[in-house]
Motif scaffolding. Structure first.
Motif, PDB file in Angstrom:
ATOM      1  N   PHE A 296       0.906  -1.278  -0.053  1.00  0.00           N
ATOM      2  CA  PHE A 296      -0.183   0.090  -0.073  1.00  0.00           C
ATOM      3  C   PHE A 296       0.821   1.152   0.102  1.00  0.00           C
ATOM      4  O   PHE A 296       2.020   1.093   0.281  1.00  0.00           O
ATOM      5  CB  PHE A 296      -0.976  -0.043   1.178  1.00  0.00           C
TER       6      PHE A 296
ATOM      7  N   PHE B 216       1.543   4.944   1.549  1.00  0.00           N
ATOM      8  CA  PHE B 216       1.576   5.721   2.756  1.00  0.00           C
ATOM      9  C   PHE B 216       2.291   6.990   2.697  1.00  0.00           C
ATOM     10  O   PHE B 216       3.350   6.921   2.493  1.00  0.00           O
ATOM     11  CB  PHE B 216       2.050   4.760   4.190  1.00  0.00           C
ATOM     12  N   GLN B 217       1.614   8.173   2.708  1.00  0.00           N
ATOM     13  CA  GLN B 217       2.340   9.249   2.607  1.00  0.00           C
ATOM     14  C   GLN B 217       3.433   9.358   1.495  1.00  0.00           C
ATOM     15  O   GLN B 217       4.526   9.723   1.765  1.00  0.00           O
ATOM     16  CB  GLN B 217       2.934   9.936   4.024  1.00  0.00           C
TER      17      GLN B 217
ATOM     18  N   ILE C 125       4.751   0.719   0.766  1.00  0.00           N
ATOM     19  CA  ILE C 125       4.989  -0.301   1.907  1.00  0.00           C
ATOM     20  C   ILE C 125       4.752  -1.600   1.397  1.00  0.00           C
ATOM     21  O   ILE C 125       3.666  -1.751   1.137  1.00  0.00           O
ATOM     22  CB  ILE C 125       4.212   0.155   3.285  1.00  0.00           C
TER      23      ILE C 125
ATOM     24  N   TYR D 200       9.058   1.538  10.140  1.00  0.00           N
ATOM     25  CA  TYR D 200       9.447   1.117   8.730  1.00  0.00           C
ATOM     26  C   TYR D 200      10.485   1.752   7.930  1.00  0.00           C
ATOM     27  O   TYR D 200      10.360   3.039   8.102  1.00  0.00           O
ATOM     28  CB  TYR D 200       7.991   0.819   7.737  1.00  0.00           C
TER      29      TYR D 200
ATOM     30  N   ASP E 237      12.432   3.134   4.915  1.00  0.00           N
ATOM     31  CA  ASP E 237      12.336   2.931   3.226  1.00  0.00           C
ATOM     32  C   ASP E 237      13.625   2.401   2.876  1.00  0.00           C
ATOM     33  O   ASP E 237      14.506   2.299   3.382  1.00  0.00           O
ATOM     34  CB  ASP E 237      11.625   4.398   3.001  1.00  0.00           C
TER      35      ASP E 237
ATOM     36  N   HIS F 159       9.780   5.536   9.198  1.00  0.00           N
ATOM     37  CA  HIS F 159       8.508   5.933   9.307  1.00  0.00           C
ATOM     38  C   HIS F 159       7.762   5.048  10.271  1.00  0.00           C
ATOM     39  O   HIS F 159       7.879   3.961  10.216  1.00  0.00           O
ATOM     40  CB  HIS F 159       7.903   5.606   7.852  1.00  0.00           C
TER      41      HIS F 159
ATOM     42  N   LEU G 266       4.278   3.688  11.341  1.00  0.00           N
ATOM     43  CA  LEU G 266       3.128   3.411  10.857  1.00  0.00           C
ATOM     44  C   LEU G 266       2.079   2.313  11.910  1.00  0.00           C
ATOM     45  O   LEU G 266       2.546   1.654  12.795  1.00  0.00           O
ATOM     46  CB  LEU G 266       3.198   2.065   9.730  1.00  0.00           C
TER      47      LEU G 266
ATOM     48  N   MET H  34      -0.284  -0.278  12.599  1.00  0.00           N
ATOM     49  CA  MET H  34      -0.853  -1.414  11.953  1.00  0.00           C
ATOM     50  C   MET H  34      -1.649  -2.361  12.903  1.00  0.00           C
ATOM     51  O   MET H  34      -1.517  -2.336  14.114  1.00  0.00           O
ATOM     52  CB  MET H  34       0.445  -2.423  11.682  1.00  0.00           C
TER      53      MET H  34
END
Length: 61
Positions: free
Chosen positions: A14, A16-17, A21, A41, A43, A49, A51, A53
């Motif tokens: 998905f 995300f900003q 991800i 997470y 990158d 980042h 998240l 979940m």
């Protein structure tokens, strides 16, 4: 699962900003709630980042 554990994402890839991800990515648990977890997470450039979940979207390595 506990804080500090490294787990993988089982949620479908998905956005995300502006960051993709990916399914199967390894994340670190930062905080746990009853049914959700705050994970870190990193990158592809190595930037972290946070998240939020669902626990059902996480699996042990």
């Amino acid at each position: 699962m506990k804080v500090g554990d490294r787990v993988k994402l089982t949620k479908k890839t998905f956005l995300f900003q502006g960051i993709f991800i990916f399914t199967g990515a390894t994340v670190e648990i930062k905080e746990l709630n009853s049914d959700k977890a705050l994970v870190i997470y990193n990158d592809k450039e190595g930037y972290p980042h946070d998240l939020e979940m669902a626990l059902s979207d996480l699996a042990p390595l």
